[in-house]
Scaffold this motif. Structure first.
Motif, PDB file in Angstrom:
ATOM      1  N   ILE A  53     -19.494  62.215 -28.400  1.00  0.00           N
ATOM      2  CA  ILE A  53     -20.549  63.033 -27.808  1.00  0.00           C
ATOM      3  C   ILE A  53     -21.855  62.712 -28.517  1.00  0.00           C
ATOM      4  CG2 ILE A  53     -21.370  65.371 -27.361  1.00  0.00           C
ATOM      5  CD1 ILE A  53     -18.398  66.247 -27.415  1.00  0.00           C
ATOM      6  N   LEU A  54     -22.811  62.162 -27.774  1.00  0.00           N
ATOM      7  CA  LEU A  54     -24.092  61.791 -28.362  1.00  0.00           C
ATOM      8  C   LEU A  54     -24.990  63.021 -28.428  1.00  0.00           C
ATOM      9  CD1 LEU A  54     -24.775  58.326 -26.670  1.00  0.00           C
ATOM     10  CD2 LEU A  54     -23.235  58.940 -28.553  1.00  0.00           C
ATOM     11  N   ALA A  55     -25.395  63.384 -29.658  1.00  0.00           N
ATOM     12  CA  ALA A  55     -26.145  64.628 -29.851  1.00  0.00           C
ATOM     13  C   ALA A  55     -27.238  64.509 -30.900  1.00  0.00           C
ATOM     14  CB  ALA A  55     -25.185  65.761 -30.247  1.00  0.00           C
ATOM     15  N   ALA A  56     -27.585  63.270 -31.290  1.00  0.00           N
ATOM     16  CA  ALA A  56     -28.529  63.085 -32.390  1.00  0.00           C
ATOM     17  C   ALA A  56     -29.993  63.089 -31.958  1.00  0.00           C
ATOM     18  CB  ALA A  56     -28.222  61.775 -33.124  1.00  0.00           C
ATOM     19  N   GLY A  57     -30.241  63.171 -30.648  1.00  0.00           N
ATOM     20  CA  GLY A  57     -31.626  63.124 -30.172  1.00  0.00           C
ATOM     21  C   GLY A  57     -32.461  64.285 -30.681  1.00  0.00           C
ATOM     22  N   LYS A  58     -33.719  64.017 -30.962  1.00  0.00           N
ATOM     23  CA  LYS A  58     -34.611  65.056 -31.495  1.00  0.00           C
ATOM     24  C   LYS A  58     -35.021  66.070 -30.442  1.00  0.00           C
ATOM     25  CE  LYS A  58     -36.570  62.184 -35.176  1.00  0.00           C
ATOM     26  NZ  LYS A  58     -37.813  61.582 -35.738  1.00  0.00           N
ATOM     27  N   GLY A  59     -35.072  65.657 -29.196  1.00  0.00           N
ATOM     28  CA  GLY A  59     -35.436  66.586 -28.136  1.00  0.00           C
ATOM     29  C   GLY A  59     -36.848  67.111 -28.272  1.00  0.00           C
ATOM     30  N   THR A  60     -37.802  66.209 -28.490  1.00  0.00           N
ATOM     31  CA  THR A  60     -39.189  66.639 -28.727  1.00  0.00           C
ATOM     32  C   THR A  60     -39.782  67.396 -27.551  1.00  0.00           C
ATOM     33  OG1 THR A  60     -39.915  64.436 -28.004  1.00  0.00           O
ATOM     34  CG2 THR A  60     -39.649  64.782 -30.363  1.00  0.00           C
ATOM     35  N   ARG A  61     -39.299  67.111 -26.339  1.00  0.00           N
ATOM     36  CA  ARG A  61     -39.848  67.797 -25.170  1.00  0.00           C
ATOM     37  C   ARG A  61     -39.390  69.250 -25.067  1.00  0.00           C
ATOM     38  NH1 ARG A  61     -38.984  64.669 -19.818  1.00  0.00           N
ATOM     39  NH2 ARG A  61     -37.286  63.561 -20.854  1.00  0.00           N
ATOM     40  N   MET A  62     -38.406  69.636 -25.857  1.00  0.00           N
ATOM     41  CA  MET A  62     -38.007  71.045 -25.895  1.00  0.00           C
ATOM     42  C   MET A  62     -39.052  71.905 -26.613  1.00  0.00           C
ATOM     43  SD  MET A  62     -35.147  72.039 -24.468  1.00  0.00           S
ATOM     44  CE  MET A  62     -33.652  71.343 -23.753  1.00  0.00           C
ATOM     45  N   LYS A  63     -39.889  71.251 -27.441  1.00  0.00           N
ATOM     46  CA  LYS A  63     -40.896  71.989 -28.214  1.00  0.00           C
ATOM     47  C   LYS A  63     -40.242  73.106 -29.022  1.00  0.00           C
ATOM     48  CE  LYS A  63     -44.211  69.626 -26.170  1.00  0.00           C
ATOM     49  NZ  LYS A  63     -44.924  68.555 -26.862  1.00  0.00           N
ATOM     50  N   SER A  64     -39.200  72.752 -29.756  1.00  0.00           N
ATOM     51  CA  SER A  64     -38.415  73.756 -30.464  1.00  0.00           C
ATOM     52  C   SER A  64     -37.877  73.185 -31.765  1.00  0.00           C
ATOM     53  CB  SER A  64     -37.251  74.216 -29.577  1.00  0.00           C
ATOM     54  OG  SER A  64     -36.375  75.071 -30.277  1.00  0.00           O
ATOM     55  N   ASP A  65     -37.735  74.048 -32.775  1.00  0.00           N
ATOM     56  CA  ASP A  65     -37.103  73.644 -34.027  1.00  0.00           C
ATOM     57  C   ASP A  65     -35.586  73.576 -33.896  1.00  0.00           C
ATOM     58  OD1 ASP A  65     -39.538  73.491 -35.347  1.00  0.00           O
ATOM     59  OD2 ASP A  65     -39.468  75.570 -36.021  1.00  0.00           O
ATOM     60  N   LEU A  66     -35.046  74.195 -32.858  1.00  0.00           N
ATOM     61  CA  LEU A  66     -33.605  74.173 -32.627  1.00  0.00           C
ATOM     62  C   LEU A  66     -33.207  72.816 -32.061  1.00  0.00           C
ATOM     63  CD1 LEU A  66     -31.139  76.173 -32.690  1.00  0.00           C
ATOM     64  CD2 LEU A  66     -31.567  76.527 -30.243  1.00  0.00           C
ATOM     65  N   PRO A  67     -32.135  72.194 -32.591  1.00  0.00           N
ATOM     66  CA  PRO A  67     -31.682  70.918 -32.009  1.00  0.00           C
ATOM     67  C   PRO A  67     -31.473  71.044 -30.508  1.00  0.00           C
ATOM     68  CG  PRO A  67     -30.499  71.349 -34.052  1.00  0.00           C
ATOM     69  CD  PRO A  67     -31.301  72.588 -33.757  1.00  0.00           C
ATOM     70  N   LYS A  68     -31.849  70.024 -29.787  1.00  0.00           N
ATOM     71  CA  LYS A  68     -31.815  70.084 -28.325  1.00  0.00           C
ATOM     72  C   LYS A  68     -30.472  70.570 -27.795  1.00  0.00           C
ATOM     73  CE  LYS A  68     -31.651  66.191 -25.987  1.00  0.00           C
ATOM     74  NZ  LYS A  68     -31.989  64.961 -25.230  1.00  0.00           N
ATOM     75  N   VAL A  69     -29.382  70.008 -28.305  1.00  0.00           N
ATOM     76  CA  VAL A  69     -28.071  70.304 -27.730  1.00  0.00           C
ATOM     77  C   VAL A  69     -27.564  71.693 -28.102  1.00  0.00           C
ATOM     78  CG1 VAL A  69     -27.455  67.870 -27.671  1.00  0.00           C
ATOM     79  CG2 VAL A  69     -26.801  69.256 -29.659  1.00  0.00           C
ATOM     80  N   MET A  70     -28.301  72.409 -28.962  1.00  0.00           N
ATOM     81  CA  MET A  70     -27.920  73.777 -29.310  1.00  0.00           C
ATOM     82  C   MET A  70     -28.558  74.800 -28.385  1.00  0.00           C
ATOM     83  SD  MET A  70     -25.673  73.883 -31.671  1.00  0.00           S
ATOM     84  CE  MET A  70     -25.793  75.595 -32.184  1.00  0.00           C
ATOM     85  N   HIS A  71     -29.458  74.358 -27.510  1.00  0.00           N
ATOM     86  CA  HIS A  71     -29.995  75.284 -26.514  1.00  0.00           C
ATOM     87  C   HIS A  71     -28.887  75.642 -25.525  1.00  0.00           C
ATOM     88  CE1 HIS A  71     -33.798  73.853 -28.178  1.00  0.00           C
ATOM     89  NE2 HIS A  71     -34.339  74.936 -27.659  1.00  0.00           N
ATOM     90  N   LYS A  72     -28.955  76.851 -24.992  1.00  0.00           N
ATOM     91  CA  LYS A  72     -27.837  77.386 -24.222  1.00  0.00           C
ATOM     92  C   LYS A  72     -28.045  77.289 -22.717  1.00  0.00           C
ATOM     93  CE  LYS A  72     -26.420  80.689 -27.798  1.00  0.00           C
ATOM     94  NZ  LYS A  72     -26.197  82.118 -28.123  1.00  0.00           N
ATOM     95  N   VAL A  73     -26.950  77.067 -22.042  1.00  0.00           N
ATOM     96  CA  VAL A  73     -26.858  77.213 -20.589  1.00  0.00           C
ATOM     97  C   VAL A  73     -25.691  78.157 -20.327  1.00  0.00           C
ATOM     98  CG1 VAL A  73     -26.323  76.072 -18.403  1.00  0.00           C
ATOM     99  CG2 VAL A  73     -27.851  74.962 -20.060  1.00  0.00           C
ATOM    100  N   ALA A  74     -25.938  79.219 -19.579  1.00  0.00           N
ATOM    101  CA  ALA A  74     -24.918  80.236 -19.289  1.00  0.00           C
ATOM    102  C   ALA A  74     -24.330  80.814 -20.569  1.00  0.00           C
ATOM    103  CB  ALA A  74     -23.823  79.670 -18.393  1.00  0.00           C
ATOM    104  N   GLY A  75     -25.196  81.041 -21.550  1.00  0.00           N
ATOM    105  CA  GLY A  75     -24.773  81.696 -22.782  1.00  0.00           C
ATOM    106  C   GLY A  75     -23.992  80.832 -23.742  1.00  0.00           C
ATOM    107  N   ARG A  76     -24.030  79.521 -23.552  1.00  0.00           N
ATOM    108  CA  ARG A  76     -23.220  78.619 -24.366  1.00  0.00           C
ATOM    109  C   ARG A  76     -24.031  77.404 -24.759  1.00  0.00           C
ATOM    110  NH1 ARG A  76     -17.975  75.901 -21.467  1.00  0.00           N
ATOM    111  NH2 ARG A  76     -16.461  76.312 -23.114  1.00  0.00           N
ATOM    112  N   PRO A  77     -24.057  77.026 -26.059  1.00  0.00           N
ATOM    113  CA  PRO A  77     -24.786  75.827 -26.457  1.00  0.00           C
ATOM    114  C   PRO A  77     -24.317  74.611 -25.659  1.00  0.00           C
ATOM    115  CG  PRO A  77     -24.117  77.061 -28.401  1.00  0.00           C
ATOM    116  CD  PRO A  77     -23.445  77.715 -27.219  1.00  0.00           C
ATOM    117  N   MET A  78     -25.264  73.763 -25.279  1.00  0.00           N
ATOM    118  CA  MET A  78     -24.906  72.621 -24.433  1.00  0.00           C
ATOM    119  C   MET A  78     -23.841  71.735 -25.068  1.00  0.00           C
ATOM    120  SD  MET A  78     -28.352  71.391 -22.466  1.00  0.00           S
ATOM    121  CE  MET A  78     -29.382  71.133 -23.920  1.00  0.00           C
ATOM    122  N   VAL A  79     -23.901  71.561 -26.381  1.00  0.00           N
ATOM    123  CA  VAL A  79     -22.900  70.705 -27.031  1.00  0.00           C
ATOM    124  C   VAL A  79     -21.502  71.274 -26.853  1.00  0.00           C
ATOM    125  CG1 VAL A  79     -23.062  71.769 -29.332  1.00  0.00           C
ATOM    126  CG2 VAL A  79     -22.411  69.362 -29.107  1.00  0.00           C
TER     127      VAL A  79
END
Length: 456
Positions: free
Chosen positions: A12-38
């Motif tokens: 599972i590739l998850a090392a991206g910085k996700g600069t477009r999220m404009k967030s200190d939280l790692p991109k893949v830790m943002h949630k969809v339906a109450g669950r981190p994407m990773v």
């Protein structure tokens, strides 16, 4: 059905910085339906039978690393530092998968909606003789997506980046999702020949197709719906993925016998369970961990999380069930009642304006309006226990730890600090004192003061 004769692993590739999220939280830790994407990708890997899962992270992603370690263990994380492309990221997992023999799928930690059926189809392409399988989709607007160029027989001939495609190739609508599968040994062997001789100076996973074709190996493109493959690089993408999930979940719920009076106003989590004949009124939010049994009614503007609602129960309107709320059969929770870590027995009622936290409430108990379980002393939480058939008068404060016996009555306005015996009446309030004519004299005095200020 999985082919158990051949082991499966996932990277599972998850090392991206996700600069477009404009967030200190790692991109893949943002949630969809109450669950981190990773977590979606980890669950996907498990559902298709992957016995080994490796998540690629950057050493600076401490929140992600702690989260994945808690789920999979520290030996299931490999580090990419610095990031040098998708091919490089996969190679970073080679040591963690040392000795693994079987099929390998590469997933993305920012793609939460990929269905298990699509990954099964990808593995099936390997059973059919393909060395490499690539998941693709027919795009409405292909834009800058890489194109999957297939032969007349359906074999995948090449992956062509949009910037390098000729007009004929740009007309192709079958696009690359990035999800790829192959025999682990084959993939790692081919990756040794991937170079970074490109504009970005990165090692691309997509080069495996050209390398495999150069060895006369078969590659296959497997099709999936475009919506299933949405990648979330920004908050706008998150909102789009959330909308897709919610729309699908609403349709599924109604197809399984749930009544949604205003479907577009009801929001579900990834694990929400509503049984047939549940009725949900408008503007209800289900957080993670909710199970509502058949015949229950969830009324408008209620919020539930980590809660169980028994058959025939009614919740709301404007109610809040927090984690640990456990309602038995035919429980009634009315407007502006909050329940947390409390079990309510069959037929119990709390109709108005109450806080019930850290408690055990027996069957057929009546909780009067304005009742509060005083469960916290600033340091620790304590239990309130109420026996079957007890009656708690309005505006009562039950100071935990405290136990109210079966059939006991607590008088309205009481502050209860000691246990109450079964069938007893407990009144814990100060004696009422009356001063005759005090109110009339008060009004007269204040009216005179007000008049004098106006003259001044």
């Amino acid at each position: 059905m999985n082919d158990l004769a051949r082991n499966r692993a996932a990277i599972i590739l998850a090392a991206g910085k996700g600069t477009r999220m404009k967030s200190d939280l790692p991109k893949v830790m943002h949630k969809v339906a109450g669950r981190p994407m990773v977590d979606w990708s980890i669950d996907l890997a498990r559902r298709v039978g992957c016995s080994r899962i490796v998540v690629i992270a950057h050493p600076s992603q401490h929140i992600l690393i702690e989260h994945v370690t808690a789920i999979l263990g520290a030996d299931c994380i490999a580090y990419q530092d610095p990031p040098m492309g998708t091919g490089h990221a996969v190679r970073c997992a080679e040591e963690a998968l040392e000795g693994f023999e079987g099929d390998l799928v590469v997933l993305y930690g920012d793609s939460p909606l990929v269905p298990a059926e699509a990954i099964e189809d990808l593995f099936d392409s390997l059973k059919g003789g393909a060395a490499i399988g690539v998941l693709g989709f027919e795009a409405e607007e292909p834009g800058l997506y890489g194109r999957l160029i297939t032969s007349g027989s359906g074999d995948l001939e090449a992956i062509v980046e949009a910037r390098e495609a000729n007009p004929e190739q740009l007309a192709v609508r079958l696009c690359n999702s990035g999800v790829m599968a192959g025999g682990a040994k084959t993939m790692f062997r081919l990756l040794q020949n991937v170079t970074n001789e490109n504009a970005k100076g990165e090692y691309y996973l997509t080069d495996l197709v050209a390398l495999a074709r150069g060895e006369k190996l078969t590659c296959k493109a497997v099709r999936c719906d475009e919506e299933d493959l949405i990648g979330c690089d920004s908050k706008a993408d998150l909102a789009e993925a959330e909308a897709i999930f919610q729309a699908r979940c609403r349709k599924t719920m109604m197809a399984e016998g749930v009544t949604l009076i205003a479907p577009d106003t009801v929001w579900f989590s990834h694990d929400t369970v509503l049984e047939a004949d549940v009725i949900v009124e408008p503007n209800v939010v289900f957080g993670p961990g909710v199970h509502v049994h058949s015949g229950a009614v969830i009324r408008a503007f209620s919020h539930l999380e980590g809660a169980k609602v028994g058959p025939g129960s009614s919740v709301g309107p404007y109610a809040r069930l927090r984690p640990g709320a456990d309602l038995s059969k035919d429980v009634f929770i009315g407007n502006f009642v909050e329940v947390k870590n409390t079990h309510l027995g069959e037929g119990a009622k709390a109709s108005h304006l109450s806080y019930l936290g850290d408690g055990q409430i027996g069957a057929h108990v009546n909780i009067g309006a304005g009742t509060i379980f005083c469960n916290y002393d600033g340091f620790l939480k304590y239990q309130t226990k109420i026996g079957d058939g007890a009656f708690i008068g309005s505006n009562s404060s039950l100071v935990a730890p405290v136990e109210i016996g079966d059939g006991a009555i607590v008088g309205s306005g009481s502050v209860v600090t000691k246990d109450v015996s079964s069938d007893a009446l407990a009144v814990g309030r100060s004696r009422q004192t009356e001063y005759q004519n005090w109110a009339a004299k008060f009004r007269e005095r204040k009216a005179a003061e007000k008049a004098s200020k106006k003259k001044g």
